[in-house]
Motif scaffolding. Structure first.
Motif, PDB file in Angstrom:
ATOM      1  N   ASP A 173     -27.050   4.550 -12.588  1.00  0.00           N
ATOM      2  CA  ASP A 173     -27.184   3.133 -11.953  1.00  0.00           C
ATOM      3  C   ASP A 173     -28.491   2.792 -11.780  1.00  0.00           C
ATOM      4  OD1 ASP A 173     -27.042   5.340 -10.248  1.00  0.00           O
ATOM      5  OD2 ASP A 173     -25.572   4.272  -8.953  1.00  0.00           O
ATOM      6  N   LYS A 185     -29.766   1.095 -14.976  1.00  0.00           N
ATOM      7  CA  LYS A 185     -28.677   0.494 -15.675  1.00  0.00           C
ATOM      8  C   LYS A 185     -29.182  -0.951 -16.077  1.00  0.00           C
ATOM      9  CE  LYS A 185     -24.377   0.286 -17.592  1.00  0.00           C
ATOM     10  NZ  LYS A 185     -24.292  -1.303 -17.833  1.00  0.00           N
ATOM     11  N   VAL A 203     -22.450   6.419 -17.302  1.00  0.00           N
ATOM     12  CA  VAL A 203     -23.428   6.163 -16.423  1.00  0.00           C
ATOM     13  C   VAL A 203     -23.105   7.299 -15.312  1.00  0.00           C
ATOM     14  CG1 VAL A 203     -24.070   4.267 -14.832  1.00  0.00           C
ATOM     15  CG2 VAL A 203     -22.965   3.535 -17.076  1.00  0.00           C
ATOM     16  N   GLU A 205     -23.905   8.210 -11.224  1.00  0.00           N
ATOM     17  CA  GLU A 205     -24.141   7.555 -10.087  1.00  0.00           C
ATOM     18  C   GLU A 205     -25.131   8.338  -9.476  1.00  0.00           C
ATOM     19  OE1 GLU A 205     -20.995   7.530  -6.943  1.00  0.00           O
ATOM     20  OE2 GLU A 205     -21.145   5.390  -7.237  1.00  0.00           O
ATOM     21  N   VAL A 211     -23.564  -2.193 -10.143  1.00  0.00           N
ATOM     22  CA  VAL A 211     -24.374  -2.277 -11.485  1.00  0.00           C
ATOM     23  C   VAL A 211     -23.185  -3.167 -12.206  1.00  0.00           C
ATOM     24  CG1 VAL A 211     -25.889  -0.543 -11.566  1.00  0.00           C
ATOM     25  CG2 VAL A 211     -23.644  -0.194 -12.373  1.00  0.00           C
ATOM     26  N   TRP A 220     -17.998   5.322 -16.112  1.00  0.00           N
ATOM     27  CA  TRP A 220     -18.813   6.017 -15.144  1.00  0.00           C
ATOM     28  C   TRP A 220     -18.399   7.810 -15.413  1.00  0.00           C
ATOM     29  CZ3 TRP A 220     -22.126   4.432 -11.691  1.00  0.00           C
ATOM     30  CH2 TRP A 220     -21.876   3.317 -11.486  1.00  0.00           C
TER      31      TRP A 220
END
Ligand code: WTA
Length: 635
Positions: A173, A185, A203, A205, A211, A220
């Motif tokens: 992020d 991001k 992604v 964290e 984001v 995620w």
């Protein structure tokens, strides 16, 4: 792996063996690793094509060598220590067992998201443990990682994603680096507007910032991890299958993707790490580089883990929250080997000795330097204040293309001389050539640094453009690999690297091609033409000086300067910002139109006493005009 050299006599005998019988020598080293299938033949090579193959038909997976192999003996040993940007945040530690599990899980996440052997995966991440895990997860399934330093701009990231047609992007992020907070991001989102090959973005964290997650494309990591098992068999890889691509700048055009392969890279990374840093079982090793550069690949991740070492990863910068941070971290974790860049040492030296003298630094045994020549003043400061005059400094010369350290001290086993990288590692055969390409065999000489025999981690190609690899590295001097560096060999045969002899500028240990920066500058519509050169800079080693011809008189020079700097930041990143911008009426050119960079370099250095014969230039007067104005700008 027991291939540690512990004395100069042993070095000499190993070196001799490696030159007399290179294949026997490297086979002996390679046998210490775990292969799924042994090679049929050690080496085939032809520097003219170029075509180099090591450990032909050998099968392996580098992650089995970095992780699985250690589980029995070192399962509970620390593999990775992560020190966050903010010293108040808790550090994180993974044992070999835990790291193995994380890598297997992440590898399964990659598979779940469509990644397969041979796919290219771009990694644009902060220095968090998930970055190391991501790199190893790619290697686990045979996907080719291409790590892009998370300080490059969206444009630079898009170029690299497109050049490799990456299918996945692994990111986070946001990112903390010193006092800076970067919306990573968002940079990826911007880059992906230009990329059609990317199907998935995973992604991590880190900052918990809000984001944008694009439905069907972005997922995620923490959600994905709940869906996978911790069992992921290592993909069998051919020794010559690609392990990774890493983009680096050359003297012409866009950055090129240097390609390293599985077998040779593994053998050399492990061997060179163990010897140069004299790693012993209970040591805690710390390399301060970013994984976005080759130093991070070979000497944060692969080299240490291949040896079952404890490797440390640092998210921050040397001066945050104070210029004592490096030393505080060394004491906190009992660091035994410390590997950094001259630019960091110079910056800390400038901040004053108090910051270092308040720490004990007792645990340190070996200090390392990499990325650019280390000047004698910085060397002495490092030796006295950090090493307390008891730790050897290994000045390690190598390149993205060489995969591992080539010329360097070997811990305390070899003699050291300030500003000298020293002797070649076993298996490395450097030569100095004169301008006509003849080998200079005497001592106490200077020449172009080339290598005349392959070593296991030599680059194999430049991704998607083999001809470029041939032209850049193997065509200047027939039968040799050309490094782009000039070097001296002293009376004892020790090498001292002078610096680049091509159009590459080394800013704080990072390489930029002049053409690359000029292209970025020229995107500004008010610019007619530009020429950039490097000049000596107290902290950065070299800084960028840009000479620019404008189409029209500017309304406000300073505003235009900021605009031009923005173009560079946008196309490459902040790290490539020109330090000085001079607007000029013309550039010194030969009658055939070639810019005389030598003259521009001299002017930038402030050394105009000997500009050589300028009378044959297209426009000799321009030199005087530029020189006068340069004095004002630098003064
Ligand atoms: C320079 C970094 C002097 C050199 C590992 C080389 C050095 C370029 C040293 C490669 C050193 C690296 N002494 N110069 N110890 N180490 N260089 O690809 O000019 O980022 O060609 O690899 O850095 O930079 P690269």
């Amino acid at each position: 792996m027991d291939f540690m050299i512990e004395s100069m006599a042993q070095y000499r005998s190993e070196y001799e063996k490696s030159v007399k019988d290179p294949e026997g020598f490297w086979a002996g080293i390679a046998e210490k690793y775990q292969w799924q299938q042994k090679w049929d033949k050690v080496l085939e090579w032809d520097f003219e094509k170029p075509d180099v193959k090591w450990f032909i038909n050998g099968k392996l997976n580098i992650t089995e060598n970095c992780l699985d192999r250690h589980l029995k003996q070192r399962g509970n040993k620390l593999a990775l220590i992560w020190e966050p940007n903010d010293p108040k945040e808790r550090f994180v530690r993974y044992t070999y067992r835990e790291l193995h599990e994380q890598v297997c899980k992440y590898a399964n996440v990659l598979k779940r998201n469509g990644a397969q052997k041979g796919d290219r995966i771009a990694i644009y991440m902060p220095m968090v443990p998930e970055l190391t895990v991501a790199v190893l997860a790619c290697a686990r399934i045979g996907a080719i990682h291409s790590v892009v330093f998370a300080g490059f701009s969206a444009g630079a990231l898009a170029d690299r994603i497109n050049d490799a047609s990456a299918k996945l992007v692994l990111t986070s992020d946001g990112l903390y680096r010193g006092t800076k907070e970067i919306p990573v991001k968002r940079v990826v989102d911007e880059a992906l507007k230009e990329c059609t090959s990317v199907e998935r973005v995973i992604v991590t964290e880190r900052t918990q910032w809000a984001v944008n997650m694009e439905e069907g494309r972005d997922v995620w990591l923490h959600d994905e991890l709940t869906e996978v098992s911790a069992d992921c068999p290592a993909e069998p890889m051919d020794a010559e299958d690609m392990l990774f691509i890493l983009y680096t700048s050359g003297s012409t055009g866009k950055p090129k993707g240097v390609v390293h392969t599985c077998g040779g890279y593994m053998v050399y990374a492990g061997y060179s790490f163990k010897n140069v840093f004299q790693y012993r079982e209970s040591d805690v090793y710390w390399c301060t580089a970013d994984v976005g550069w080759i130093t991070g690949h070979t000497y944060i991740i692969y080299g240490p883990l291949l040896n079952g070492a404890t490797t440390m990863m640092f998210e921050g910068v040397p001066t945050y929250p104070s210029p004592g941070r490096f030393w505080q971290v060394c004491d906190k974790h009992g660091v035994t080997q410390f590997y950094t860049a001259p630019t960091a040492i110079r910056a800390l030296m400038a901040a004053g000795d108090d910051h270092v003298l308040s720490y004990s630094l007792d645990s340190l045994k070996v200090l390392g330097s990499v990325g650019e020549p280390i000047n004698e003043e910085a060397w002495s400061w490092y030796h006295i204040n950090v090493g307390k005059e008891k730790s050897p400094i290994v000045d390690t010369w190598w390149q993205t293309e060489t995969g591992g350290i080539m010329i360097s001290g070997i811990g305390s086993a070899s003699p050291m001389k300030p500003a000298h990288a020293g002797y070649p590692l076993p298996g490395i055969q450097p030569v100095l050539l004169d301008a006509d390409g003849n080998e200079i065999t005497e001592h106490d000489v200077e020449g172009y640094l080339c290598i005349k025999y392959p070593w296991p981690s030599i680059l194999r190609t430049t991704y998607g453009d083999h001809e470029r690899c041939r032209v850049v590295y193997f065509s200047h001097y027939k039968g040799y690999y050309f490094t782009g560096d000039g070097a001296k060999r002293d009376k004892d045969g020790m090498y001292r690297i002078i610096g680049r002899v091509d159009d590459v500028i080394n800013v704080s240990g990072h390489r930029f091609g002049t053409a690359e920066i000029e292209d970025a500058i020229n995107t500004n519509k008010k610019v007619a033409e530009s020429a950039v050169v490097g000049y000596p800079h107290e902290i950065k080693g070299q800084a960028i000086y840009a000479y620019i011809i404008l189409k029209d008189e500017p309304d406000n020079e300073d505003n235009l300067r900021s605009e031009i700097i923005n173009s560079v930041v946008e196309h490459i990143g902040k790290i490539a910002k020109p330090e000085i911008i001079q607007f000029v009426p013309g550039l010194p050119k030969t009658r055939s139109g070639k810019i005389m960079r030598r003259i521009l370099r001299k002017i930038a250095e402030g050394d105009t006493s000997n500009l050589g014969d300028t009378s044959t230039l297209l426009d000799p007067e321009v030199v005087e005009v530029i020189t006068e104005r340069a004095k004002q700008l630098k003064g």
